[in-house]
Design an enzyme around this catalytic site. Structure first.
Site, PDB file in Angstrom:
ATOM      1  N   SER A   1       0.805  -1.228   0.000  1.00  0.00           N
ATOM      2  CA  SER A   1       0.000   0.000   0.000  1.00  0.00           C
ATOM      3  C   SER A   1       0.836   1.275   0.000  1.00  0.00           C
ATOM      4  CB  SER A   1      -0.917   0.016   1.222  1.00  0.00           C
ATOM      5  OG  SER A   1      -0.160  -0.135   2.404  1.00  0.00           O
TER       6      SER A   1
ATOM      7  N   ASP B   1      -4.268   7.795   7.895  1.00  0.00           N
ATOM      8  CA  ASP B   1      -5.325   6.894   8.368  1.00  0.00           C
ATOM      9  C   ASP B   1      -4.835   5.944   9.451  1.00  0.00           C
ATOM     10  OD1 ASP B   1      -3.636   5.282   6.973  1.00  0.00           O
ATOM     11  OD2 ASP B   1      -5.077   4.618   5.477  1.00  0.00           O
TER      12      ASP B   1
ATOM     13  N   HIS C   1      -1.028   4.839   6.765  1.00  0.00           N
ATOM     14  CA  HIS C   1      -0.418   5.495   5.608  1.00  0.00           C
ATOM     15  C   HIS C   1      -0.197   6.973   5.868  1.00  0.00           C
ATOM     16  CE1 HIS C   1      -2.745   1.914   4.403  1.00  0.00           C
ATOM     17  NE2 HIS C   1      -1.580   1.629   3.853  1.00  0.00           N
TER      18      HIS C   1
END
Ligand SMILES: *[C@@H]1O[C@H](CO)[C@@H](O)[C@H](O)[C@H]1NC(C)=O
Ligand SMILES: *[C@@H]1O[C@H](CO)[C@@H](O)[C@H](O)[C@H]1NC(C)=O
Ligand SMILES: *[C@@H]1O[C@H](CO)[C@@H](O)[C@H](O)[C@H]1NC(C)=O
Length: 378
Positions: A54, A344, A347
């Site tokens: 991610s 979040d 990230h």
């Protein structure tokens, strides 16, 4: 969305709106201690292939599994969700902009993609092990092999605008993976010692990936090490710990120690691969130091509460709740993402990514010291 043209960075000629703005901007850059941007010197069309999780997924999860990534992801830059887990651009987006490449389309994005500047195989949640599971590193490499074979096949059949064999050889191969291998080990209740024991198998997978691309003719590699896992608000909020597992910055010492052991193994691997593949350039970038500095010295960079997520649930100290992640009904986002390091809980914000990317480009964290655009200088 994923194929928006990326305006060049650092080469902008747009004048400042007013002298006051100019003074403010200069003052702010000094304040942020940003390294001076190095102007891109690309002569060839920049071609980049990225592999990872991610941290560099530009929409692969959404494309590959149809798994939604909801707003407010994307709110600061794209204005809507692009599948990136951030309020805006990721580090890879800034790096692409720095060489005037378009943002990388996810390999699995069937509509609106442009692959002239390469492709992104990174997918949220990816790790190196277990293999053959979507979308483990070895699966991403297999996808790349298919992408390359298909490109050459289509070019031979007369399709225009394909990446040529020479361009594949001159392309930059980027890898940013390992964070989920460590996180998964810890979440399976493995002891610290057991987590550390798994590390050589993880770096072996990274070596296999580099070797596979080298065997295909790739000679330019850019390897990111892993960030301080123990500073993620998510880990801080869910991990059961004793108070003495917190370091002076407030991060989980054991998680960060494991990340550093992994990084040392990765650094050695890069040295080893450089001597085995003598005609290759393998650049290792110390993302850990960049991110840890950003968190430890957050006020210097204009951030407050570096261990608290902008978007989440629960409020201070971490604003993270595993049942109400960012984007889910009930979660709330801060007003100014630019004041937060963490978007979040896992990230980074676009504001943090801006600084991280410019530090990467400064060469100060790269071994060997190499400008990011080395692969397209011609
Ligand atoms: C960036 O790329 C665009 C299109 O690919 C081109 O028109 C433009 O001249 C490039 N700019 C620089 C500074 O290389
Ligand atoms: C890990 O250990 C904790 C407490 O010892 C337990 O509550 C939890 O269910 C365990 N998790 C797994 C995945 O085994
Ligand atoms: C914080 O900044 C100081 C001064 O620039 C530097 O010496 C120190 O290494 C930084 N801390 C971290 C953790 O990088």
């Amino acid at each position: 969305m994923a194929s928006l043209p990326a305006p060049p960075l650092g080469s902008s000629s747009s004048p400042f709106a007013s002298p006051l703005t100019a003074v403010l901007c200069i003052f702010l850059s000094l304040l942020l201690l940003l390294p001076r941007p190095v102007l891109s010197q690309c002569k060839n069309v920049p071609v980049i292939f990225n592999f990872g999780d991610s941290n560099s997924d530009t929409g692969g999860l959404v494309a590959g599994l149809g798994f939604p990534v909801n707003p407010p992801n994307g709110r600061s830059f794209f204005g809507s969700s692009t599948g990136r887990l951030s309020d805006g651009r990721l580090v890879i987006d800034f790096l692409c902009q720095s060489v005037n490449a378009s943002f990388l389309s996810p390999y699995m994005e069937s509509l609106g993609s442009t692959f002239r500047n390469g492709a992104n195989f990174a997918v949220v949640g990816s790790s190196t092990l277990p293999k053959f599971k979507p979308f483990a590193l070895n699966v991403q490499v297999m996808q790349f092999l298919r992408f390359k074979a298909r490109s050459l096949q289509l070019a031979a059949a007369g399709f225009g605008n394909m990446i040529s064999d020479e361009e594949f050889r001159n392309a930059l191969y980027m890898i940013d993976i390992g964070q989920n291998d460590l996180a998964d080990s810890f979440s399976k209740n493995l002891s610290y010692v057991q987590v550390i024991k798994r590390i050589p198998s993880v770096t072996m997978e990274i070596k296999n990936a580099v070797k596979a691309m080298y065997d295909q003719g790739g000679r330019k590699f850019w390897v990111h090490n892993t960030g301080p896992l123990g500073c993620l608000p998510q880990k801080l909020s869910i991990v059961r710990r004793s108070p003495n597992d917190l370091d002076p910055v407030g991060c989980l010492s054991s998680y960060n120690a494991a990340a550093r052991v992994f990084n040392e193994a990765l650094r050695r691997l890069c040295v080893e691969m450089s001597s085995e593949m003598k005609d290759a350039t393998i650049v290792h970038v110390d993302i850990y130091s960049i991110k840890y500095d950003l968190i430890a010295n957050s006020t210097k960079y204009g951030f407050s509460s570096p261990l608290m997520a902008c978007c989440g649930y629960g409020g201070p100290p971490y604003n993270y709740n595993i049942k109400v992640p960012c984007g889910q009904t009930g979660s709330q986002a801060c007003i100014k993402g630019s004041e937060f390091v963490s978007w979040d809980g896992i990230h980074y914000t676009e504001a943090a990514n801006t600084i991280i990317a410019s530090k990467i480009r400064s060469m100060a964290y790269s071994t060997p010291h190499t400008p990011f655009d080395f692969f397209c200088r011609g």
